[in-house]
Design a protein around this motif. Structure first.
Motif, short mmCIF file in Angstrom:
data_model
loop_
_atom_site.label_atom_id
_atom_site.label_comp_id
_atom_site.label_asym_id
_atom_site.label_seq_id
_atom_site.Cartn_x
_atom_site.Cartn_y
_atom_site.Cartn_z
N HIS A 1 1.00 -48.20 25.09
CA HIS A 1 0.05 -48.93 24.26
C HIS A 1 0.73 -50.10 23.56
N VAL B 1 4.32 -43.25 24.73
CA VAL B 1 3.53 -42.62 23.69
C VAL B 1 3.79 -41.11 23.69
N SER C 1 -4.44 -50.66 25.56
CA SER C 1 -3.93 -49.51 26.31
C SER C 1 -3.64 -49.91 27.75
N ARG D 1 -0.81 -39.93 20.27
CA ARG D 1 -1.57 -41.02 19.66
C ARG D 1 -2.56 -40.56 18.62
N HIS E 1 3.10 -43.05 16.90
CA HIS E 1 3.01 -42.70 18.31
C HIS E 1 4.22 -41.91 18.80
N THR F 1 -2.96 -42.12 14.75
CA THR F 1 -2.30 -43.43 14.66
C THR F 1 -3.11 -44.43 13.83
#
Length: 334
Positions: free
Chosen positions: A245, A268, A239, A271, A306, A274
Motif C-alpha cells: 500500500h 503490509v 492499494s 492494515r 501497517h 491504520t
C-alpha cells in the motif's frame, strides 16, 4: 497535553495465525480493538492522557479488556458494565492478491445496551479538552447515537475541541436511523473533520471526485454547511495489492491546501486500525505542531501501524519522527 475522550465499542478480534484461512487452522490469536480505543491507545503511547467511555461485558472477558486498556494507561473509570457479551469479530488476513475478510458478531453485544442515562457526561468530561468520535458508534444502535449526541452537546458547550471521523459503512446502519441525518446532526457539534471525498459526499449529498480541486471545493462546502468545522484532513490509500500500500494525506484548513508525499508500505503486516492510527497521529500532532507537520506525523504513524499485528498502533513519537526524518530503511537499531 490535555485529556482526550474517546467513546465507542470495545471488540475482541479472533484470527488464525499469519495469513491462514479459518478452515486451515485449529488455533486462533485474539486481540482487543475497536475504532475509538485504537485511537485512544495510540495517543496514550505518544504520551497523551486518554479516557475511554464504553459499555463492556461484566465477566472475565470484560475484565481482561479493561486490564488491556489499563496496560496502556487509558483511564477506564467511566466504563459501565453489562450482562451481555463483548462484541467479537473474525478476521482472515489476506496476502498479495487475496483480500482480507471480516465477519462481525456484535448485534447483541454489551455495547448495544448503552443508553444516555448510563454515562455521567458532566463528570466524564470535567478534565477534558478534546473529544474524538467516529461514524461507527452512531451506526451500531440507537443508544450509541443518543449517548454520543449527549456527550457532544456538552463537549461543545464546554468549548472542547471535537474531531469527527464519520466513517460511513452502510452495512452497520440497521436499526432505522437515517445515516445522513444522524451524521449531519453530530457534525453540528464538531470542529475538525477527518475524512475524504466519500464521507463528504455522504453527508452533503454531493458527487465530488477524488481530484485535489474537488477536495478543496468539497471542504469549502462542508465548512459552509457546518460552520463549527474549521479544518479538513484526508488520508489517501493506494492499494497495489493486499501486501503493498501507499499512504499520503491532504488538508484544507480554510486558508491553504497542502499534500504530503507518498509513503510506500511494501510488506503490509496488518492494515486493521491504520485509519485510527492516522487519526491518533493527527490529534497528537495538532497539539504539538502546525497543521502540515501534524498531517505528516499522522501519515507516518499510519504507515507504521501497517507493521504491527493487531488493531493498535504501538509506535512511539520517536519512531514516528524517525520516519519523518527519512529513516525508512528499517535498519537494525543497536
Amino acid at each position: 497535553m490535555s485529556q482526550i475522550i474517546t467513546f465507542g465499542e470495545v471488540l475482541m478480534r479472533l484470527s488464525p495465525e499469519g495469513n491462514k484461512k479459518f478452515i486451515q487452522s485449529n488455533t486462533l490469536e485474539f486481540y482487543f480493538g475497536g475504532t475509538e480505543i485504537n485511537v485512544g491507545i495510540s495517543i496514550s503511547n505518544f504520551g497523551g492522557k486518554v479516557k475511554h467511555i464504553t459499555c463492556i461485558s461484566d465477566d472475565f472477558i470484560g475484565d481482561t479488556a479493561i486490564s488491556y486498556l489499563n496496560k496502556f494507561d487509558v483511564d477506564t473509570s467511566s466504563i459501565v458494565r453489562s450482562s451481555r457479551p463483548l462484541g467479537v469479530y473474525f478476521l482472515e488476513v489476506g496476502a498479495v492478491m487475496r483480500p482480507s475478510s471480516i465477519s462481525y458478531n456484535r448485534s447483541h453485544s454489551s455495547f448495544s445496551e448503552i443508553q444516555p442515562a448510563m454515562v455521567n457526561w458532566e463528570k466524564s468530561l470535567e478534565d477534558a479538552n478534546w473529544f474524538h468520535w467516529t461514524g461507527i458508534t452512531p451506526a451500531l444502535c440507537q443508544g450509541g447515537f443518543d449517548t454520543l449526541r449527549e456527550g457532544l452537546k456538552l463537549a461543545r458547550k464546554k468549548g472542547i475541541t471535537v474531531t469527527a471521523d464519520p466513517t460511513y459503512r452502510n452495512g452497520l446502519w440497521k436499526y432505522g436511523q437515517e445515516p445522513k441525518e444522524a451524521l449531519c446532526e453530530l457534525l453540528e457539534y464538531s470542529t475538525i473533520f477527518i475524512g475524504g471525498i466519500n464521507e463528504i459526499n455522504e453527508v452533503l449529498g454531493t458527487d465530488f471526485t477524488y481530484s485535489n480541486d474537488d477536495f478543496i471545493e468539497a471542504s469549502k462546502q462542508l465548512i459552509l454547511r457546518f460552520p463549527s468545522i474549521t479544518k479538513v484532513f484526508d488520508k489517501i490509500r493506494t492499494s497495489v495489492n493486499s501486501s503493498w500500500h501507499k499512504i499520503r494525506a491532504r488538508m484544507w484548513n480554510g486558508q491553504e491546501f497542502r499534500e504530503t508525499q507518498d509513503l510506500d508500505i511494501t510488506h503490509v503486516v496488518d492494515r486493521i486500525g491504520t485509519g485510527d492510527a492516522f487519526a491518533a497521529g493527527l490529534i497528537y500532532g495538532l497539539q504539538q505542531f502546525d497543521d502540515y507537520k501534524s498531517m505528516e506525523f499522522a501519515s507516518a504513524a499510519c504507515a507504521l501501524k501497517h507493521t504491527y499485528e493487531g488493531d493498535v498502533n504501538f509506535a512511539t513519537v520517536k519512531e514516528v519522527m524517525a520516519i519523518l526524518e527519512g529513516n525508512t530503511t528499517g535498519r537494525l537499531n543497536r
